[in-house]
Design an enzyme around this catalytic site. Sequence first.
Site, short mmCIF file in Angstrom:
data_model
loop_
_atom_site.label_atom_id
_atom_site.label_comp_id
_atom_site.label_asym_id
_atom_site.label_seq_id
_atom_site.Cartn_x
_atom_site.Cartn_y
_atom_site.Cartn_z
N GLU A 151 0.82 -1.22 0.00
CA GLU A 151 0.00 0.00 0.00
C GLU A 151 0.85 1.26 0.00
O GLU A 151 0.49 2.25 -0.61
CB GLU A 151 -0.94 0.00 1.21
CG GLU A 151 -1.82 1.24 1.29
CD GLU A 151 -3.04 1.06 2.16
OE1 GLU A 151 -3.52 2.07 2.69
OE2 GLU A 151 -3.52 -0.07 2.32
N LYS A 152 2.00 1.19 0.69
CA LYS A 152 2.87 2.37 0.81
C LYS A 152 4.32 1.93 0.64
O LYS A 152 4.67 0.76 0.86
CB LYS A 152 2.72 3.02 2.19
CG LYS A 152 1.31 3.41 2.60
CD LYS A 152 1.35 4.08 3.97
CE LYS A 152 -0.04 4.25 4.55
NZ LYS A 152 -0.60 3.01 5.10
N ASP A 164 -3.08 -2.50 3.29
CA ASP A 164 -3.30 -2.50 4.73
C ASP A 164 -4.46 -3.44 5.08
O ASP A 164 -5.37 -3.65 4.26
CB ASP A 164 -3.61 -1.08 5.23
CG ASP A 164 -2.35 -0.23 5.35
OD1 ASP A 164 -1.24 -0.79 5.27
OD2 ASP A 164 -2.47 1.00 5.54
N ASP A 191 -7.47 -3.66 6.15
CA ASP A 191 -8.83 -3.17 6.38
C ASP A 191 -9.52 -3.05 5.03
O ASP A 191 -8.93 -3.33 3.98
CB ASP A 191 -8.83 -1.84 7.13
CG ASP A 191 -8.03 -0.75 6.43
OD1 ASP A 191 -7.78 -0.87 5.22
OD2 ASP A 191 -7.63 0.21 7.11
N TYR A 248 -0.22 -2.18 13.52
CA TYR A 248 -1.06 -1.37 12.62
C TYR A 248 -2.05 -0.50 13.42
O TYR A 248 -2.85 -1.02 14.20
CB TYR A 248 -1.82 -2.30 11.68
CG TYR A 248 -2.73 -1.59 10.70
CD1 TYR A 248 -2.20 -0.80 9.69
CD2 TYR A 248 -4.11 -1.71 10.79
CE1 TYR A 248 -3.03 -0.16 8.79
CE2 TYR A 248 -4.94 -1.07 9.90
CZ TYR A 248 -4.40 -0.29 8.90
OH TYR A 248 -5.22 0.36 8.01
N ARG A 272 -4.58 1.77 12.48
CA ARG A 272 -5.95 2.14 12.07
C ARG A 272 -6.92 0.98 12.34
O ARG A 272 -7.75 0.64 11.50
CB ARG A 272 -5.97 2.53 10.59
CG ARG A 272 -5.17 3.79 10.28
CD ARG A 272 -5.06 4.03 8.79
NE ARG A 272 -4.23 5.18 8.49
CZ ARG A 272 -4.68 6.35 8.06
NH1 ARG A 272 -5.97 6.53 7.90
NH2 ARG A 272 -3.86 7.35 7.81
#
Length: 667
Positions: free
Chosen positions: A7-8, A103, A105, A328, A330
Amino acid sequence: MKLYIAEKPSLGRAIADALPKPHKKHQGYIEVGNGDVVTWCIGHILEQAEPDSYDEKFKKWQLEHLPIIPQQWQLKPKYKTKNQLAVIRKLVKQCQQIVHAGDPDREGQLLIDEVIDFLNVAQRKRDAMQRLLVSDLNLPAVKRALTQLKSNKQFVPLSVSALARSRADWLYGINLTRAYTIQGGKVGYKGVLSVGRVQTPILGLVVTRDKEIKHFVSKPFYEVNAHVQAPNNQRFIAKWQPSDACSAYMDDEGRVLSKALAENVVARITNQAAKIADIKKQQKKLNAPLPYNLSSLQIDAAKRFSLNAKLVLDVCQSLYEKHKLITYPRSDCRYLPNEQFALAKSIINTLSNAQMPFSEDAKKADASIKSKAWNNAKVGAHHAIIPTEKSPANSSLSSLEKNVYGLIVRQYLAQFYPAFIYQHTHIELTIAGGKFNATANVTKQLGWKKLFEKGPAANTNTGEQNSFETDTGKQSNNEGAFAQVLSNLKKTDLLHCEKGELLEKLTQPPKHFTDATLLAAMTGINRFVKDATLKSILKDTDGLGTEATRAGIIELLFKRGFLQRQGKAIVATPAGVGLIEALPEICTTPDMTAKWEATLNSIAEQQANYKSFMQPLESTLNSLISAASSSLPTSLKGVKAAGKPAYKKRKRTKKAEVGSKNRGQAK
């Protein structure tokens, strides 16, 4: 060649570090020793197309165009990250297999899936795509995650849920923002009136609270305390419990409004015998509060350090990505997978040797205690936020990072302390025919509460109701004199009421929202939902927005000039009040959006589908646009625009602003 898409960049580098060496770093990707490649997105590198992408005429904001409902949805590459998209495009053509490393989610799932769809990746590769779930960026944790790859097909419902959310927010925000901005302009409001299915109900909560405070009229009410003498010349206070016969003199909350009635009770009980009608003594146990999810951490950080939600999230991201000290952040979950318990001893030892304020507490922790936090049945895509195995000793942390990390560590260590045990005593007295109660608690084992004793931190939210005061409120703590007296009483003891005491009090207005209480309202939104059925459904399950979006949405309302701060209080601006008064109730209360969140979660859990969610939205939009068109927002007449200039004025500036003006929608 196997291609990992993170994702990043930070996650991409962490994955590469766990793969065979040597590594070759290229522009936008890393080639590892066995020929596999790790690349990354930079957050969302695709975004919903603007209305004028569907039809040139939508560049002009007109009521007759609304509602705008795309028949074939379009995504467009973000300008700033189009080069990275080109890198991914080249690599997905070259690879034999793809590993999705978004991520853990629903947004993280969609973020990679939508890139795969946009690039028209061959069905064969899609079917074989695997899912990597990383919640800890440290090398051992990433290596463990790499041994636990799953089929990406298992996570399609998460992606569908996020897609439905994204498109519904676009439809709702674009259409209502345009409608009310156009109508606002007709009454002289020279600004964009941004409407969103989450941001607007949050604003509605604040406006409603502000009005309740403004129009609140304080009223006197009365309580009666009995000063009771016990054996051995000991004393305590009991509180009068009005009977049903007094209901005519009480308000809806059971407060006595008649001073004469209370004075009569005082006179009747003075110098009278007090008989123990009932006495209950119970030893009670309170387990440690669960580890944090993001919202509970933000609430505690707001109470303890006066930090706003966005700042806490930013600090957590730094602790996760830069320092690799927490898992993580979030997360919406407060539980941990059972297999994670095996790491507890190592984490506690690391914290013990860190030479930081919490190290002594870590040394006293018992790694053999397994709290209720470890529960696979309650862990979804991610687990609670906890410290990693990495030592903070050599990390250069800012004061904010130390404070937030300290809260996370304390909440984790609490899982390895024994329960808090106390004796609860409840006594019912009869004095001159009236009923009086007294309750108190005496600590038997402090347990995990040792960690929460130190300074203001002791007052932070533990997720439990931990009141150790008598009913009168006179008791300062559970070891007070009254508590000891009550705990020693027997039903056969002879008591005497020395005097009655009249307490005259005033009803208090509700308090303005703060960062902590507004977040708490969003996470416990069922308290503000009017529909009884929906309130029941939402209890202890869904909130307004998600863990990942709540902080940003609150911040957005400040940036758009609808909210402002007065000290710690959060209040609505005149523009915010005017907007809420102009909108129909369905847009300003949390009922509709809370229902959306419940349905989106049902889609993620395969209990609902995309079409059943999106189709009713079209008819809702039609009725809302019709309502907006049929009346003018007179509540905004004379109100100075708080946010950006209105769309007409912006149109006369540079062309690049056309796209940004259309992004009035919000989650």
